[in-house]
Design an enzyme around this catalytic site. Structure first.
Site, PDB file in Angstrom:
ATOM      1  N   GLU A 761     -17.906 -74.276 -12.331  1.00  0.00           N
ATOM      2  CA  GLU A 761     -17.331 -75.270 -13.237  1.00  0.00           C
ATOM      3  C   GLU A 761     -18.386 -75.867 -14.163  1.00  0.00           C
ATOM      4  OE1 GLU A 761     -14.192 -76.184 -13.782  1.00  0.00           O
ATOM      5  OE2 GLU A 761     -13.409 -74.727 -12.330  1.00  0.00           O
ATOM      6  N   ASP A 762     -19.150 -75.008 -14.789  1.00  0.00           N
ATOM      7  CA  ASP A 762     -20.113 -75.434 -15.809  1.00  0.00           C
ATOM      8  C   ASP A 762     -21.292 -76.228 -15.280  1.00  0.00           C
ATOM      9  OD1 ASP A 762     -18.789 -74.240 -17.846  1.00  0.00           O
ATOM     10  OD2 ASP A 762     -17.572 -75.987 -18.308  1.00  0.00           O
ATOM     11  N   ALA A 763     -21.451 -76.298 -13.963  1.00  0.00           N
ATOM     12  CA  ALA A 763     -22.602 -77.060 -13.465  1.00  0.00           C
ATOM     13  C   ALA A 763     -23.889 -76.302 -13.784  1.00  0.00           C
ATOM     14  CB  ALA A 763     -22.470 -77.280 -11.977  1.00  0.00           C
TER      15      ALA A 763
END
Lengths: 1150, 345
Positions: A761-763
């Site tokens: 999730e885009d971390a």
């Protein structure tokens, strides 16, 4: 044969012609250099400054002239007349008649308003003599920073530094009571222009909003059942249009019909209206006026109050026709001819629209819109206040003069500057614009200038808000308008409710100010336009006749439209006419429009004549050498401004290669169609469009440097990056807005790969050693203020030294950081709940002096009764300690002493902090990894950030990929590459550099895993990308609570992080639990853990008792103790107080 | 057999992927190979060739070793070897534009010239500054106007200020206890004297006491004794077919200069020859050309590590590597002890 030959020849000729015009137009090298030249004379906020300067220098004088005289009824000999008005330079009145100039920064620090006195020269009657007074101050006007009245006007860097001002700060805002406020640009439908549209009943309607200095009214002409009517607010009923014409004094039906047009289709449409007039029996002007007078609403005050007695109803109707309906069309000596032609042309347009001959107008078209700027808004407000100021003076004079006094009446003694001063300051500091004469009530006109980052400030200065309601769900005004091209940024708009309604100016947009009309009319007359009042309808609508309109008013007609337009353009290019005057034709309506009004959007273009641009390489070289400025380009007719309407009449080529025979203008640089915020995105033309919009919003949250004076400032909240870096891949816009000097972010080496599982999730995965070395490190400054108040009983707040423990001779822990004066020391590290300022408030603040004396005389305690003082300390509340950066003691405009403290926290990135690249790709830090665990390339380099490749396919941010290539090539070469929109360095060139330096041409490197020591199975896209640290940090957000405070009334846990509140189990969560059947869990969450309360309930009467006793039944026989929510108990008691008896009946549990 | 040998000893670079990255030569994996650990064999195969060594950097080839062990050295060099760094800053005066915390952070990153082996770790509960765990520096600089500076700029001292730039050379070592006798003053101090710490203007002043402790890189990057320590695998370029003339030139351009040489063969053609594969940085450029793609094979030798160490300056890189080996050995000993202990229990 001959014919054929001719044909051949002809075709040959045309080919030749084409060849000539298509003769390769040499591309003009470095023509982008015109952009900085333009920005030099018209900076990013120049529109604000121009508008304010126009108000201060010109419009304020006009307002003064319009309200020049004050006369009173009680004494006809008295008058007061303004002779001159002037805004002086900003200063501050320190009391005791000390007035000294002030700098904006002092205002910011001392919570004062940066304003300048407005001085007037007046002539008035004192007793029997005429007196002239000069330099009377009637109020103070907040001054826009960097405007012509500002102390910073045309100052160099050294002078700015002396005044503690950042030379890169754009100015254009106001400082009121210490806060910087911007008057946002307001978007409106243009005034005094005919607009054909469909009304709610689907009828064709032609409306005009006429605005003059005094009034603002809307008039409409529409068709209903084959007849035409005129609608206006001051009329109770809509009036048949023919009656209006008759009232204008055009009594003959033929004349009326002719004015509208002699074409058959028009007469067909219009005949019904004429018949109706006959049916109503109205033939003369008097009859018509009488008819109108019956339809008038109770008249507006200016006619009814003092003069109505002298006027008959007919006169009033005449008055309304002259000054209220179509107020902007002048009626001189009751000659209505011009107005009649104007009305007629409206009717004509409605008919044409009905028949489909002309299209209805688009309200969202930017040619029909005007932008209101600070100057205009302040002018409106100032005129209102000035009028109120004058009536106030008038009232006083009216009251005092008739009374015979020993002292002669002197108006100057009754001047109260507060009306204007406070009126302006309050309006700017609250943003509520109330203008009584237009019944205008607007909120949110001003906003606090965001100082989160330099871009945020600039973005705010170019922001445009629409008066359109945000809640309405119509797509028209929100969608991108083709006429927005080059004027407003297509990317920079917020998401959500303001989407498409809040916009931003593009880089080269300029907004016009008013230009004097009279010389233009004279010029037009000299150029051969004919007076329309001398013409009849047949002449006006003759085939080759064009009506000439100036700012929505008819000024004449011409049969040589081309000549008129060409001459006006010629004069404009020669510099004989103002460069912002625009001309354009409406071919279908046969109208030439000349505009010189304020608020038009316009931008410069290179003039192209006969397929050749006027600007040549020679000119650009001269510009580069500084031999020419942008103004010279304008004066020499190489470049000119076009507004949206004139743009529609022009044929503009974007690139030199597009120039053909018809081309009239050439774009200076296509990247200027983006605004300041979108301009900092590298390769935006390779990105999916919403990503650019997201970046526009995020660029404003990025931390970085704010200004050269950032350490001098005292903002409530200030985020700074410790080591901001220049963008490795920059754009022209970045250079133009000086973002390189105050950047907001760092160039991080990014490896696009997956690592651990903490990058979903885009971390992002961060390298711990990079953080150790200062990557993403930021400083947070917070301001705290204490004001030493004074109270009505002459007592005031005090600050006392720290409380010292008698035994240890040391201050108690809370007071440990205090200096002996009771204020925290600079450099001290303060912990949660420690006292910053040890302030005390007197226990009684209302006791009058007499009472106090009474009490002192009886009890003979001294005045400094210390035990009576209440402790009201300023306490540091934050679980993370902070350092005291600055302590400032000063006084504000109310002579109150204030203590301002600045606390500082230095933060290194932690898990959960938010980062984003310049492509709308935000992500939080998911894991911090040791350097030795990071993958490394053959050179031993580790990435600072690891980004998951899943971020790419759905976002389609190709620009980010190219940025990485550009950055990598730039690093290897030691230069900055450009990623300018619609240009920038090409991928092929970047790849070449990579190959040359021994890297893979795709930017993919062979990495070795830091964990296993073996090479990774795929090549990794590896290189620098500019990353921004956003203001959202976990430290400010994290929150948890087990036990904590409860609210007083309901005894339920408090709400919100700031009050250490509980985490709410909301209704939806509750529904889940109900659905699952976990009833005991609900009971536990909603009652036991919240506001459980034990009550005694009497089972006989069902009311509450106490201590096992029922007061109602006077017995304790049937009292039971139960547990209910406190809120429930509260409800029952509140119901009881309203005479409703809730009774509880209990059953024994089975 | 040859291909199996290739898989065992080579990592193959294809155009879009890397093949055979993991070592597979553990005992019993391949029939016919005896992959059991043989100390004599290992001794015979292990080679260390130093190609460059100076006070701060070294490059040497480490041949005949497993990636895991080479990586262990790398990791230990970065994260586990101790060094001295400024850990605490006592601020008496700081009127510079940098806030105290930022200034302290900058100071912490200054590499120090002090042999960490002569110090012991600081016990965190111990607040006293002891001679065997602490180094102390003083940094006191005040900026003034230069009275000699002339506006016309003819004077030699054009700088209008004195001490406007604070460099590491301003740091002054204050020996405590027996340190004055134990160390020579040139042995202790910042590695480099021209590191800019902060800029001052007249009237600004800093007066700091810098306290240095011993630490390791895992704790904070400032304690890492190396700028970086890393390795790469030895490239191997195989020309499957002879390449002549234009193609040869093309091939030469695809690699770093010196990797491919052209030599004249007797028939008047120029033929490409691999001369120094070591210089290649694996750009895989040659694989882009269809003409060359099938003629060459790009490999990396699995057990040939080109190791490079850049020391921060406190210790020489060779010494660091020896320390790293010692640390690995002590870890092994510890592991063996633990195993023995467990067995005994």
């Amino acid at each position: 044969m001959g014919v054929q030959k001719n044909k051949n020849l002809d075709s040959h000729d045309t080919v030749d012609d084409l060849d000539q015009s298509a003769a390769p137009v040499k591309s003009i090298e470095d023509k982008w250099k015109l952009v900085p030249a333009f920005l030099k004379i018209k900076g990013l906020v120049k529109q604000h400054l121009d508008s304010f300067d126009y108000f201060v220098n010109t419009e304020i004088k006009k307002i003064m002239l319009a309200n020049q005289e004050i006369l009173i009824e009680s004494d006809p000999s008295f008058y007061m007349r303004y002779l001159n008005i002037e805004v002086l330079s900003p200063c501050i009145d320190e009391g005791f008649n000390i007035v000294r100039p002030i700098t904006p920064h002092e205002c910011r620090l001392r919570d004062m308003s940066y304003s300048a006195p407005i001085s007037v020269d007046i002539e008035y009657i004192r007793g029997k003599e005429r007196v002239i007074r000069k330099g009377l101050v009637i109020g103070k006007l907040p001054i826009m920073l960097r405007s012509c009245k500002c102390v910073l006007y045309q100052k160099n860097e050294a002078e700015m530094a002396k005044m503690r001002e950042c030379p890169l700060d754009p100015g254009g805002y106001f400082i009121t009571r210490g806060t910087e406020r911007v008057i946002l640009i307001q978007e409106q439908i243009s005034k005094n222009r005919m607009l054909i549209e469909k009304d709610s009943k689907d009828r064709f309607q032609c409306t005009v909003t006429s605005t003059t200095q005094q009034t603002k009214t809307k008039t409409g002409v529409y068709e209903s059942k084959g007849r035409y009517f005129l609608a206006h607010n001051s009329l109770t009923d809509d009036i048949p249009i023919v009656i209006i014409f008759k009232a204008y004094g055009i009594q003959s039906d033929q004349e009326i019909a002719e004015l509208i047009g002699f074409e058959d289709y028009i007469l067909n449409c219009f005949s019904a209206s004429i018949e109706e007039c006959h049916r109503l029996g109205i033939f003369t002007q008097i009859q018509a006026l009488k008819y109108i007078s019956t339809k008038m609403k109770s008249l507006s005050k200016q006619f009814s109050s003092n003069q109505s007695s002298r006027h008959s109803r007919i006169d009033e109707a005449r008055e309304i026709l002259a000054h209220i309906i179509f107020a902007h069309v002048p009626v001189i000596e009751y000659n209505y001819k011009l107005k009649a032609v104007y009305t007629a042309s409206m009717v004509r347009r409605v008919i044409q629209a009905q028949l489909g001959l002309v299209n209805i107008d688009d309200r969202d078209y930017y040619g029909n819109k005007r932008l209101e700027l600070a100057g205009q808004l302040i002018a409106l407000l100032f005129e209102d206040l000035f009028k109120r100021f004058n009536t106030e003076l008038q009232k006083i004079a009216n009251k005092i003069i008739p009374r015979q006094r020993a002292q002669q009446f002197d108006v100057t003694k009754h001047i109260r500057p507060d009306i204007i001063t406070n009126g302006l300051v309050i309006a700017i500091s609250t943003g509520n614009w109330t203008i009584k004469r237009f019944k205008m009530e607007r909120h949110g006109v001003t906003h606090v200038l965001s100082r989160l980052s330099y871009v945020a400030g600039i973005g705010m200065m170019t922001m445009i808000t629409s008066q359109f309601e945000k809640t309405r769900k119509v797509s028209g005004p929100r969608s991108l308008q083709p006429s927005q091209w080059g004027m407003l940024c297509p990317s920079d708009t917020p998401e959500g409710e303001g989407c498409g309604l809040v916009k931003n100016l593009a880089l080269m947009t300029h907004i016009t100010t008013d230009i004097e009309e009279k010389p233009l009319i004279r010029l037009a007359q000299n150029l051969g336009i004919e007076d329309i009042t001398m013409m009849n309808g047949e002449e006006i609508y003759a085939d080759n006749m064009f009506i000439v309109m100036l700012n929505g008013n008819i000024i004449g007609a011409t049969n040589k439209p081309k000549k008129l337009i060409d001459s006006i353009r010629f004069l404009r290019r020669k510099g004989y006419l103002n460069e912002f005057i625009s001309v354009y034709t409406l071919k279908k309506q046969r109208v030439i429009n000349i505009s010189s009004d304020s608020g038009r959007l316009c931008r410069p273009y290179i003039i192209v004549i006969k397929g050749q641009p006027k600007v040549t390489n020679q000119h650009i070289q001269e510009l580069a050498l500084g031999q020419k400025t942008f103004i010279d380009f304008l004066r020499q007719g190489l470049v000119e401004y076009l507004d949206v309407n004139e743009e529609g009449d022009s044929n503009i080529a974007v690139y030199e290669k597009d120039i053909n025979k018809e081309t009239t203008h050439l774009e200076i640089e296509p990247f200027t169609l983006l605004g300041a915020c979108a301009g900092l995105i590298p390769y935006p033309h390779h990105n999916q469009s919403p990503r650019n919009t997201y970046q526009c919003a995020m660029g404003k949250q990025a931390m970085g440097a704010i200004g050269y004076n950032q350490s001098q400032r005292c903002d409530t909240l200030l985020y700074l990056l410790v080591y901001p870096q220049r963008h490795l891949v920059k754009t022209r816009t970045i250079e133009l807005i000086n973002l390189e000097k105050l950047p907001a972010g760092q160039n991080a080496i990014v490896a696009v790969m997956s690592y651990s599982g903490y990058d979903i999730e885009d971390a992002l995965i961060l390298n711990k050693s990079s953080l150790d070395r200062g990557f993403g490190r930021c400083i947070v400054y917070k301001k705290q203020v204490v004001a030493m108040k004074r109270y009505p009983n002459r007592s005031c707040d005090k600050i006392k030294g720290p409380l010292i423990n008698i035994d240890t001779k040391k201050p108690k822990w809370e007071h440990e950081v205090l200096d002996m004066d009771g204020i925290v020391g600079v450099g001290e590290i303060v912990d949660n709940k420690q006292v910053l300022v040890n302030k005390y408030t007197p226990s009684s603040t209302t006791m009058t002096l007499a009472e106090q004396q009474n009490s002192t005389s009886t009890t003979t305690t001294n005045v400094f009764a210390e035990p009576e003082d209440k402790e009201t300390p300023l306490v540091y509340r934050n679980s993370v300690p902070a350092c005291i950066e600055k302590v400032m003691l000063t006084s504000n405009h109310e002579d109150m002493f204030i203590v301002k403290l600045l606390t500082r926290q230095t933060r290194r990135p932690e898990i959960g902090d938010k980062f984003s690249s310049r492509h709308g790709q935000k992500g939080v830090c998911g894991l911090i990894v040791q350097q030795e665990d990071m993958p490394f390339n053959d050179y031993g380099m580790c990435p600072d950030i690891i980004m998951n490749p899943h971020g790419y396919p759905s976002r389609m941010t190709i620009g980010k990929l190219i940025e990485l290539l550009g950055g990598k090539a730039g690093v290897l070469e030691g230069k900055f590459h450009y990623g300018t929109a619609f240009g920038g360095d090409k991928i092929v060139d970047l790849s070449k550099v990579l190959i040359e330096k021994g890297f893979n041409y795709l930017g993919k490197d062979l990495l070795t895993s830091g964990l296993t020591g073996e090479p990774l199975q795929s090549y990794i896209f590896f290189g620098p990308i500019f990353y921004q640290k956003l203001k959202h940090m976990v430290q400010d957000k994290m929150h948890a609570r087990a036990r904590g405070p409860r609210s007083v009334l309901t005894r339920q846990p408090t709400e919100g992080r700031s009050r250490d509140g509980g985490l709410r189990l909301g209704e939806m969560e509750r529904d889940c639990l109900i659905g699952y059947g976990a009833s005991m869990l609900i009971l536990e969450r909603l009652m036991i853990s919240s506001d459980q309360f034990q009550v005694d309930v009497c089972n006989q009467c069902g009311l509450f008792g106490y201590n096992g006793w029922c007061q109602f039944c006077k017995s304790s026989s049937d009292v039971a103790t139960i547990k209910i929510p406190y809120a429930c108990k509260l409800l029952f008691q509140e119901l009881q107080s309203m005479n409703i008896v809730p009774r509880i009946s209990l059953k024994t549990q089975i | 057999m040859a291909s199996l040998n290739n898989i065992r000893t080579r990592i193959k670079l294809e155009e879009t992927e890397v093949l055979h990255t993991t070592s597979t030569d553990f005992p019993g994996n391949y029939p016919g190979y005896d992959d059991r650990l043989n100390l004599d064999e290992f001794r015979k195969n292990l080679k260390i060739q130093i190609s460059n060594l100076d006070t701060t950097t070294t490059e040497f080839d480490l041949i005949g070793i497993d990636a895991a062990i080479a990586n262990a050295f790398r990791r230990i060099l970065i994260a586990e070897l101790p060094s001295m760094a400024i850990e605490k800053v006592h601020v008496t005066e700081n009127s510079s534009v940098l806030p105290d915390d930022v200034l302290a952070h900058r100071l912490g990153l200054i590499p120090l010239h002090a042999d960490p082996r002569l110090f012991v770790d600081k016990v965190s509960s111990d607040t006293k500054e002891r001679e065997d765990d602490t180094l102390i520096f003083k940094l006191k600089v005040a900026c003034k106007k230069n009275p000699k500076a002339t506006t016309d700029g003819n004077d030699n001292s054009k700088n209008p200020y004195i001490n406007s730039n604070v460099y590491t050379e301003h740091m002054e070592w204050i020996p405590i206890g027996n340190q004055a006798t134990k160390f020579k003053s040139e042995d202790v101090g910042p590695v480099s004297h021209d590191i800019l710490i902060v800029k001052l203007r007249p009237g600004q002043e800093i007066d700091l006491k810098l306290v240095c402790h011993k630490g390791i890189g895992r704790d904070h990057a400032k304690f890492s004794p190396v700028c970086t320590a890393s390795y790469r695998l030895m490239p191997e370029i195989i020309l499957k077919k002879p390449i002549y003339d234009e193609d040869a030139e093309q091939l030469q351009k695809c690699f770093t200069q010196g990797v491919i040489e052209l030599e004249d063969d007797n028939k008047g053609h120029r033929r490409a020859v691999v001369s120094k594969p070591r210089l290649d940085m694996c750009s895989r450029e040659a694989l882009r050309y269809p003409a060359l793609k099938d003629c060459i094979e790009l490999n990396k030798i699995r057990d040939h590590f080109i190791f490079s160490i850049e020391s921060v300056g406190a210790l020489s890189p060779d010494q660091l590597f020896i320390d790293a080996i010692k640390l690995v050995m002590s870890k092994c000993d510890r592991l063996l002890q633990e195993i023995d202990g467990n067995i005994n229990n």
